[in-house]
Scaffold this active site. Structure first.
Site, PDB file in Angstrom:
ATOM      1  N   TYR A 171      -8.283  -5.951  10.756  1.00 35.80           N
ATOM      2  CA  TYR A 171      -7.326  -4.935  11.212  1.00 35.80           C
ATOM      3  C   TYR A 171      -7.353  -4.827  12.735  1.00 35.80           C
ATOM      4  CZ  TYR A 171      -5.178  -0.219  11.341  1.00 35.80           C
ATOM      5  OH  TYR A 171      -4.381   0.881  11.572  1.00 35.80           O
ATOM      6  N   THR A 173       0.830  -1.211   0.000  1.00 37.38           N
ATOM      7  CA  THR A 173       0.000   0.000   0.000  1.00 37.38           C
ATOM      8  C   THR A 173       0.863   1.260   0.000  1.00 37.38           C
ATOM      9  OG1 THR A 173      -0.121  -0.044   2.419  1.00 37.38           O
ATOM     10  CG2 THR A 173      -1.919  -1.118   1.218  1.00 37.38           C
ATOM     11  N   LEU A 195       5.779  -0.714  11.468  1.00 37.30           N
ATOM     12  CA  LEU A 195       4.635   0.054  10.969  1.00 37.30           C
ATOM     13  C   LEU A 195       3.936  -0.671   9.822  1.00 37.30           C
ATOM     14  CD1 LEU A 195       6.445   2.293  12.419  1.00 37.30           C
ATOM     15  CD2 LEU A 195       5.425   3.905  10.816  1.00 37.30           C
ATOM     16  N   VAL A 213       7.557  -8.317   5.220  1.00 40.99           N
ATOM     17  CA  VAL A 213       8.090  -8.551   6.577  1.00 40.99           C
ATOM     18  C   VAL A 213       7.343  -9.654   7.329  1.00 40.99           C
ATOM     19  CG1 VAL A 213       8.993  -6.193   6.734  1.00 40.99           C
ATOM     20  CG2 VAL A 213       6.756  -6.729   7.765  1.00 40.99           C
TER      21      VAL A 213
HETATM   22  P1  NAD Z   1       0.414   3.050   4.644  1.00 42.94           P
HETATM   23  O1  NAD Z   1      -0.441   2.063   3.939  1.00 42.94           O
HETATM   24  O2  NAD Z   1       0.747   4.326   3.946  1.00 42.94           O
HETATM   25  O3  NAD Z   1       1.775   2.398   5.136  1.00 42.94           O
HETATM   26  C1  NAD Z   1       1.890   1.039   5.463  1.00 42.94           C
HETATM   27  C2  NAD Z   1       3.123   0.512   4.757  1.00 42.94           C
HETATM   28  O4  NAD Z   1       3.307  -0.867   5.121  1.00 42.94           O
HETATM   29  C3  NAD Z   1       3.005   0.555   3.235  1.00 42.94           C
HETATM   30  O5  NAD Z   1       4.137   1.155   2.685  1.00 42.94           O
HETATM   31  C4  NAD Z   1       2.902  -0.917   2.834  1.00 42.94           C
HETATM   32  O6  NAD Z   1       3.419  -1.182   1.546  1.00 42.94           O
HETATM   33  C5  NAD Z   1       3.687  -1.579   3.942  1.00 42.94           C
HETATM   34  N1  NAD Z   1       3.348  -2.984   4.157  1.00 42.94           N
HETATM   35  C6  NAD Z   1       2.131  -3.532   4.371  1.00 42.94           C
HETATM   36  N2  NAD Z   1       2.245  -4.855   4.553  1.00 42.94           N
HETATM   37  C7  NAD Z   1       3.578  -5.151   4.469  1.00 42.94           C
HETATM   38  C8  NAD Z   1       4.329  -6.344   4.578  1.00 42.94           C
HETATM   39  N3  NAD Z   1       3.764  -7.529   4.810  1.00 42.94           N
HETATM   40  N4  NAD Z   1       5.679  -6.269   4.431  1.00 42.94           N
HETATM   41  C9  NAD Z   1       6.289  -5.080   4.195  1.00 42.94           C
HETATM   42  N5  NAD Z   1       5.617  -3.916   4.089  1.00 42.94           N
HETATM   43  C10 NAD Z   1       4.273  -3.958   4.218  1.00 42.94           C
HETATM   44  O7  NAD Z   1      -0.329   3.373   6.028  1.00 42.94           O
HETATM   45  P2  NAD Z   1       0.064   4.396   7.200  1.00 42.94           P
HETATM   46  O8  NAD Z   1      -1.088   5.283   7.412  1.00 42.94           O
HETATM   47  O9  NAD Z   1       1.402   4.973   6.953  1.00 42.94           O
HETATM   48  O10 NAD Z   1       0.121   3.408   8.441  1.00 42.94           O
HETATM   49  C11 NAD Z   1       1.358   2.969   9.003  1.00 42.94           C
HETATM   50  C12 NAD Z   1       1.091   2.245  10.305  1.00 42.94           C
HETATM   51  O11 NAD Z   1       0.438   3.122  11.229  1.00 42.94           O
HETATM   52  C13 NAD Z   1       0.183   1.025  10.155  1.00 42.94           C
HETATM   53  O12 NAD Z   1       0.661  -0.008  10.983  1.00 42.94           O
HETATM   54  C14 NAD Z   1      -1.150   1.515  10.659  1.00 42.94           C
HETATM   55  O13 NAD Z   1      -1.899   0.470  11.226  1.00 42.94           O
HETATM   56  C15 NAD Z   1      -0.746   2.533  11.714  1.00 42.94           C
HETATM   57  N6  NAD Z   1      -1.804   3.533  11.912  1.00 42.94           N
HETATM   58  C16 NAD Z   1      -1.974   4.564  11.029  1.00 42.94           C
HETATM   59  C17 NAD Z   1      -2.992   5.480  11.247  1.00 42.94           C
HETATM   60  C18 NAD Z   1      -3.206   6.673  10.337  1.00 42.94           C
HETATM   61  O14 NAD Z   1      -4.142   7.457  10.591  1.00 42.94           O
HETATM   62  N7  NAD Z   1      -2.427   6.901   9.317  1.00 42.94           N
HETATM   63  C19 NAD Z   1      -3.844   5.343  12.339  1.00 42.94           C
HETATM   64  C20 NAD Z   1      -3.658   4.253  13.181  1.00 42.94           C
HETATM   65  C21 NAD Z   1      -2.618   3.362  12.972  1.00 42.94           C
END
Ligand code: NAD
Ligand code: UDP
Length: 315
Positions: free
Chosen positions: A148, A36, A74, A58
């Site tokens: 999730y 993503t 993350l 990962v």
């Molecule tokens: P995002 O989708 O932009 O980033 C997530 C990243 O993880 C992406 O680059 C994706 O390619 C990578 N990824 C997913 N599965 C993977 C795997 N198996 N191996 C390697 N890479 C993988 O989302 P974000 O908003 O940057 O979120 C980052 C983290 O923060 C997440 O864990 C999310 O649950 C947490 N989070 C974000 C928010 C928010 O409002 N943005 C709120 C709560 C929690």
């Protein structure tokens, strides 16, 4: 200088975090399978001497050159529409992915940092509004969002178990809705949807009646909280977010005003029957333990995000 591994480093939060850690003078390795996230988010770091990128899923074990001081996990799909299209990947990122990263931290004697979420609280009743860290949640274990919510609950449980059993040094942040530059324009989250719709002159799609609420934290404020928590002694979960709460309808109206758009607001059926009606963090713990609080006003953050998305959409 410390060396940190950031999983999900090509994502919205991960790439902003990598920038910040490099500014601190640290060595940063980002691992991401681009599920993503986007290479575009870290393109500017390609030739940085203290930055390395590993394209990797990962949920599968891997090796990192050199010793690590911190492992920050993350990696996970994070946008509600992704939970529908990537349900198994979401479950795996929270379960297998968390285990791989915990093992990585253990092998290096590194401190482990988990990006958890306000979603672990589910759809809280009024008596648990705002949500404090002591609230145990009201979560569906079979709904669309459960992949999730439950994966993150599992990830927290795994983190605390490794803390207790192995003596692993761990930190857990519960992130509330965060927005800003490097979000994917098509990620389906409310801020990006509304801004893109307003900029394109399309109707803004309000799910339900728009009375549901959220609190929106600007990315730079959140990342400051990450760094403070990482360097603190706090091993129990900490909420990070803003405690200013808006209805989704209000967000739509502000975005129309700030973009000067002539778009109208339309209502659409809510695709999620298990989404929270109300969400706002109690951030008193972060204030007390980390000396942290958010500073960027919502309208200021929206203006910066509008400028970023305008550029992304080439408008
Ligand atoms: P995002 O989708 O932009 O980033 C997530 C990243 O993880 C992406 O680059 C994706 O390619 C990578 N990824 C997913 N599965 C993977 C795997 N198996 N191996 C390697 N890479 C993988 O989302 P974000 O908003 O940057 O979120 C980052 C983290 O923060 C997440 O864990 C999310 O649950 C947490 N989070 C974000 C928010 C928010 O409002 N943005 C709120 C709560 C929690
Ligand atoms: N939402 C909306 N229209 C959209 C996208 C989202 O009304 O085009 C609503 C959604 O129903 C939720 C809120 O906005 O109540 C926040 O949604 P988002 O997907 O950003 O994140 P959530 O907090 O639900 O994880």
């Amino acid at each position: 200088m410390p060396h940190v591994l950031v999983s999900g480093g090509a994502g919205f939060l991960g790439s902003n975090l990598c920038d910040r850690l490099l500014e601190e003078g640290w060595e940063v390795t980002a691992a991401d399978n681009l599920l993503t996230g986007r290479l575009k988010n870290i393109e500017h770091l390609r030739d940085h001497e203290r930055f390395r990128f590993i394209e990797h899923d990962v949920t599968q074990p891997f090796e990192v050159n050199g010793s690590l001081d911190y492992v920050m996990h993350l990696a996970s799909p994070a946008s509600p529409p992704d939970f529908t299209t990537l349900p198994l990947e979401t479950l795996r990122a929270g379960s297998y992915g968390t285990h791989c990263m915990l093992e990585m931290a253990r092998a290096h004697g590194a401190r482990f940092f988990l990006a958890s979420t306000s979603e672990i609280y589910g759809d809280p009743p009024p008596e648990h509004h705002p949500q404090s860290e002591g609230y145990r949640g009201h979560v569906s274990c079979t709904g669309v969002r459960s992949v999730y919510d439950e994966a993150k609950r599992y990830a927290e449980a795994a983190t605390m178990a490794c803390h207790r059993t192995w003596g692993l040094d761990t930190r857990i942040v519960r992130i509330f809705n965060t927005y800003g530059p490097r979000m994917r324009p098509d990620d389906g989250r409310v801020v990006t949807n509304f801004i893109c719709q307003a900029l394109r002159g399309e109707p803004l799609t309000l799910y339900g009646d728009g009375s549901q609420t959220r609190s929106f934290c600007y990315v730079s404020d959140l990342i400051e909280g990450f760094v403070r928590l990482l360097l603190s002694n706090e091993t129990e979960p900490v909420n990070l977010g803003t405690d200013e709460e808006f209805s989704v309808r209000h967000v739509a109206e502000r975005i129309i005003a700030l973009t000067g758009s002539s778009s109208e607001i339309v209502t659409a059926p809510n695709p999620f029957d298990d989404e929270p009606r109300q969400r706002k963090p109690d951030i008193s713990k972060a204030k007390r333990v980390l000396g942290w609080e958010p500073h960027i006003e919502f309208e200021d953050g929206l203006r910066r995000t509008i400028a970023y998305l305008k550029n992304e959409l080439e408008l």
